[in-house]
Structure formats: structure tokens, C-alpha cells
Design a protein around this motif. Structure first.
Motif, mmCIF file in Angstrom:
data_model
loop_
_atom_site.group_PDB
_atom_site.id
_atom_site.type_symbol
_atom_site.label_atom_id
_atom_site.label_comp_id
_atom_site.label_asym_id
_atom_site.label_seq_id
_atom_site.Cartn_x
_atom_site.Cartn_y
_atom_site.Cartn_z
ATOM 1 N N ARG A 87 40.306 54.903 29.828
ATOM 2 C CA ARG A 87 39.161 54.572 30.611
ATOM 3 C C ARG A 87 37.777 54.694 30.062
ATOM 4 N NH1 ARG A 87 42.488 56.409 34.806
ATOM 5 N NH2 ARG A 87 41.432 58.627 34.787
ATOM 6 N N THR A 88 37.992 55.495 28.648
ATOM 7 C CA THR A 88 36.458 55.782 27.866
ATOM 8 C C THR A 88 36.110 54.404 27.315
ATOM 9 O OG1 THR A 88 37.495 57.859 27.490
ATOM 10 C CG2 THR A 88 35.662 57.184 26.304
ATOM 11 N N ALA A 89 34.814 54.299 27.557
ATOM 12 C CA ALA A 89 34.257 52.815 27.009
ATOM 13 C C ALA A 89 33.648 53.056 25.547
ATOM 14 C CB ALA A 89 32.901 52.398 28.004
ATOM 15 N N PRO A 90 34.178 52.421 24.592
ATOM 16 C CA PRO A 90 33.649 52.789 23.233
ATOM 17 C C PRO A 90 31.941 52.464 23.162
ATOM 18 C CG PRO A 90 34.822 50.878 23.204
ATOM 19 C CD PRO A 90 34.826 51.324 24.651
ATOM 20 N N ARG A 91 31.234 53.525 22.744
ATOM 21 C CA ARG A 91 29.710 53.291 22.437
ATOM 22 C C ARG A 91 29.490 53.877 21.360
ATOM 23 N NH1 ARG A 91 27.570 56.316 27.297
ATOM 24 N NH2 ARG A 91 29.291 57.578 27.212
ATOM 25 N N THR A 92 28.479 53.356 20.362
ATOM 26 C CA THR A 92 28.045 54.051 19.165
ATOM 27 C C THR A 92 27.126 55.116 19.646
ATOM 28 O OG1 THR A 92 25.956 52.301 19.092
ATOM 29 C CG2 THR A 92 28.197 51.641 18.077
ATOM 30 N N GLY A 93 27.223 56.005 18.562
ATOM 31 C CA GLY A 93 26.346 57.289 19.032
ATOM 32 C C GLY A 93 26.710 58.236 17.745
ATOM 33 N N ALA A 94 26.616 59.553 18.365
ATOM 34 C CA ALA A 94 27.013 60.560 17.570
ATOM 35 C C ALA A 94 28.492 60.495 17.085
ATOM 36 C CB ALA A 94 26.917 61.978 18.010
ATOM 37 N N SER A 95 28.865 61.061 15.970
ATOM 38 C CA SER A 95 30.134 60.919 15.508
ATOM 39 C C SER A 95 30.833 62.528 15.247
ATOM 40 C CB SER A 95 30.228 60.115 13.954
ATOM 41 O OG SER A 95 29.969 59.017 14.292
ATOM 42 N N ALA A 96 32.046 62.694 15.378
ATOM 43 C CA ALA A 96 32.561 64.019 15.254
ATOM 44 C C ALA A 96 33.826 64.194 14.378
ATOM 45 C CB ALA A 96 32.893 64.590 16.627
ATOM 46 N N ARG A 97 34.063 65.072 13.805
ATOM 47 C CA ARG A 97 35.289 65.252 13.077
ATOM 48 C C ARG A 97 35.528 66.665 13.204
ATOM 49 N NH1 ARG A 97 36.271 66.569 7.022
ATOM 50 N NH2 ARG A 97 38.228 65.708 6.816
ATOM 51 N N GLY A 98 36.916 66.678 13.982
ATOM 52 C CA GLY A 98 37.590 67.961 14.042
ATOM 53 C C GLY A 98 38.673 68.186 13.211
ATOM 54 N N THR A 99 38.477 69.508 12.791
ATOM 55 C CA THR A 99 39.518 70.250 11.709
ATOM 56 C C THR A 99 40.287 71.477 12.434
ATOM 57 O OG1 THR A 99 38.124 69.470 9.900
ATOM 58 C CG2 THR A 99 39.838 71.334 9.477
ATOM 59 N N VAL A 100 41.589 71.399 12.646
ATOM 60 C CA VAL A 100 42.225 72.592 13.247
ATOM 61 C C VAL A 100 42.185 73.682 12.296
ATOM 62 C CG1 VAL A 100 44.120 73.301 14.303
ATOM 63 C CG2 VAL A 100 43.420 71.021 14.671
ATOM 64 N N THR A 101 41.570 74.813 12.398
ATOM 65 C CA THR A 101 41.581 75.797 11.495
ATOM 66 C C THR A 101 42.877 76.906 11.624
ATOM 67 O OG1 THR A 101 40.115 77.116 12.978
ATOM 68 C CG2 THR A 101 38.963 75.659 11.218
ATOM 69 N N ASP A 102 43.274 76.946 13.007
ATOM 70 C CA ASP A 102 44.450 77.869 13.110
ATOM 71 C C ASP A 102 45.045 77.365 14.449
ATOM 72 O OD1 ASP A 102 46.081 79.747 12.633
ATOM 73 O OD2 ASP A 102 44.885 81.314 13.433
ATOM 74 N N ALA A 103 46.535 77.459 14.465
ATOM 75 C CA ALA A 103 47.234 77.173 15.847
ATOM 76 C C ALA A 103 48.410 77.926 15.837
ATOM 77 C CB ALA A 103 47.377 75.764 15.773
ATOM 78 N N ALA A 104 48.810 78.053 17.312
ATOM 79 C CA ALA A 104 50.112 78.542 17.505
ATOM 80 C C ALA A 104 50.645 78.290 18.458
ATOM 81 C CB ALA A 104 49.795 80.289 17.422
ATOM 82 N N VAL A 105 52.139 78.138 18.737
ATOM 83 C CA VAL A 105 52.844 77.726 19.722
ATOM 84 C C VAL A 105 53.033 79.026 20.722
ATOM 85 C CG1 VAL A 105 54.950 76.749 20.658
ATOM 86 C CG2 VAL A 105 53.975 75.686 18.787
ATOM 87 N N THR A 106 52.521 78.873 21.985
ATOM 88 C CA THR A 106 52.668 80.079 22.741
ATOM 89 C C THR A 106 53.809 79.923 23.761
ATOM 90 O OG1 THR A 106 51.038 79.105 24.468
ATOM 91 C CG2 THR A 106 50.226 80.523 22.598
ATOM 92 N N ALA A 107 54.276 78.766 23.956
ATOM 93 C CA ALA A 107 55.362 78.766 24.921
ATOM 94 C C ALA A 107 56.039 77.410 24.310
ATOM 95 C CB ALA A 107 55.104 78.696 26.272
ATOM 96 N N LEU A 108 57.481 77.401 24.666
ATOM 97 C CA LEU A 108 58.364 76.268 24.274
ATOM 98 C C LEU A 108 59.550 76.391 24.899
ATOM 99 C CD1 LEU A 108 58.877 73.929 22.306
ATOM 100 C CD2 LEU A 108 60.078 75.867 20.837
ATOM 101 N N ASP A 109 59.821 75.260 25.631
ATOM 102 C CA ASP A 109 60.831 74.913 26.524
ATOM 103 C C ASP A 109 61.679 73.692 25.830
ATOM 104 O OD1 ASP A 109 62.806 74.286 28.410
ATOM 105 O OD2 ASP A 109 61.810 74.559 30.118
ATOM 106 N N THR A 110 62.786 73.797 25.101
ATOM 107 C CA THR A 110 63.416 72.809 24.218
ATOM 108 C C THR A 110 63.965 71.857 25.193
ATOM 109 O OG1 THR A 110 65.226 74.054 23.794
ATOM 110 C CG2 THR A 110 63.329 73.907 22.195
ATOM 111 N N ARG A 111 64.603 72.473 26.196
ATOM 112 C CA ARG A 111 65.309 71.616 27.255
ATOM 113 C C ARG A 111 64.281 70.688 28.160
ATOM 114 N NH1 ARG A 111 69.383 76.051 28.888
ATOM 115 N NH2 ARG A 111 70.943 75.681 27.585
#
Length: 172
Positions: A87-111
Motif C-alpha cells: 500500500r506504500t505509494a512510490p514517491r521521489t525523495g530521500a534514498s536509503a541504502r541498508g547494509t546488515v552488519t551483523d545478524a543472528a537467528v535467535t529462534a527456529l522452528d523447522t516444523r
């Protein structure tokens, strides 16, 4: 001569025993449930990192690029989050670039095909018409859902507030 044959036979027997033990160990590890669990965890982590990078990135330098960025957001998400982003309307304006510097899985339910991921993300924001980006750091928690394509997508995304420590912000 007889001694050499006996030594060669003993060496061959030891080599075969060593190879047999190695093959048995490999077969045990290959069928191990913890190995399959580790593979699922690694897949969730990799897909989650990629999805968070996409969800914190938007090139809004033109309406077409903004629209493509929102489409990428929808592709990286699922469920109510995907509907909300759609539902987000595309508009021109500021641009952002995200870079994941660190991540971890804290919970996992494979089933159930669900996982929780925490991550720190560096977001470089470039205001429209300016070539000088500012950098912001975010801590995020994502709920991931494994889709029918065996791909992990973000179902929910929340910012994790920074905890204040005693003495922080007092008179400083």
C-alpha cells in the motif's frame, strides 16, 4: 619374506579399518538431525540478512526506481507486512541504502517454518538533491516465515530500542 607379508597384511587391515570407521562416521553425520537443523538455520540467516538489506534500502531518485524498490520490498516480505508495504505509494525523495552488519537467528522452528532474527543495520540516507549521505544505525528484530519455495521471508519487522544504562544521559 614372511615377515614383510605379515606387516603388509597388518598395514592393509589397519588402513581398511580406518577407512571403514571414516565411512561409518560420515554416514552418521550425514543423516544427523542436528546437521539438517543447522542447514535450516543457515538458510534462514542468509535469507533473513538479504531480506533486511532489501527492506532498509530504497532508491527514490525517480518514481520508477521508487516503484521498483517497493516491489523489491514486497518480494522480500510475506503476510501482513507484504500487504502493508504494497500500500506504500512510490514517491521521489530521500534514498536509503541498508547494509546488515551483523545478524543472528535467535529462534527456529523447522516444523512450523518460522524463525526469529536479530540484526544490526547501517543505513546510509541521501537526501534528495544532496550527494552527502548521513549514516544511521538500527537494531531490528524480524520474524521469518519459510514459504512454499523453501525461501525465508520477513513476516514482521520491529525496531529494537537501545537500553539505557545507569548514569547514561545524566548531565552529559
Amino acid at each position: 619374506m614372511r615377515r614383510a607379508r605379515a606387516l603388509a597384511g597388518a598395514g592393509l587391515t589397519l588402513a581398511l579399518a580406518f577407512c571403514g570407521t571414516g565411512a561409518w562416521t560420515y554416514a552418521q553425520a550425514r543423516g544427523d538431525d542436528s546437521l539438517a537443523y543447522g542447514r535450516q538455520r543457515d538458510a534462514a540467516l542468509a535469507d533473513g540478512r538479504g531480506a533486511l538489506a532489501v527492506l532498509t534500502t530504497l532508491d527514490a531518485s525517480s518514481p520508477q526506481r521508487a516503484k521498483a524498490g517497493i516491489r523489491a520490498w514486497r518480494d522480500a516480505s510475506t503476510g501482513p507486512l507484504q500487504d502493508e508495504l504494497g500500500r506504500t505509494a512510490p514517491r521521489t525523495g530521500a534514498s536509503a541504502r541498508g547494509t546488515v552488519t551483523d545478524a543472528a537467528v535467535t529462534a527456529l522452528d523447522t516444523r512450523a517454518g518460522t524463525a526469529k532474527l536479530i540484526a544490526t543495520v547501517r543505513v546510509d540516507v541521501t537526501p534528495a538533491g544532496s550527494g552527502t549521505p548521513t549514516t544511521d544505525r538500527k537494531r531490528l528484530e524480524a520474524v521469518l516465515l519459510r514459504t512454499g519455495d523453501d525461501e525465508w521471508k520477513v513476516k514482521a519487522l520491529d525496531a529494537v530500542p537501545l537500553a539505557r544504562t545507569a548514569g547514561e544521559g545524566e548531565g552529559r
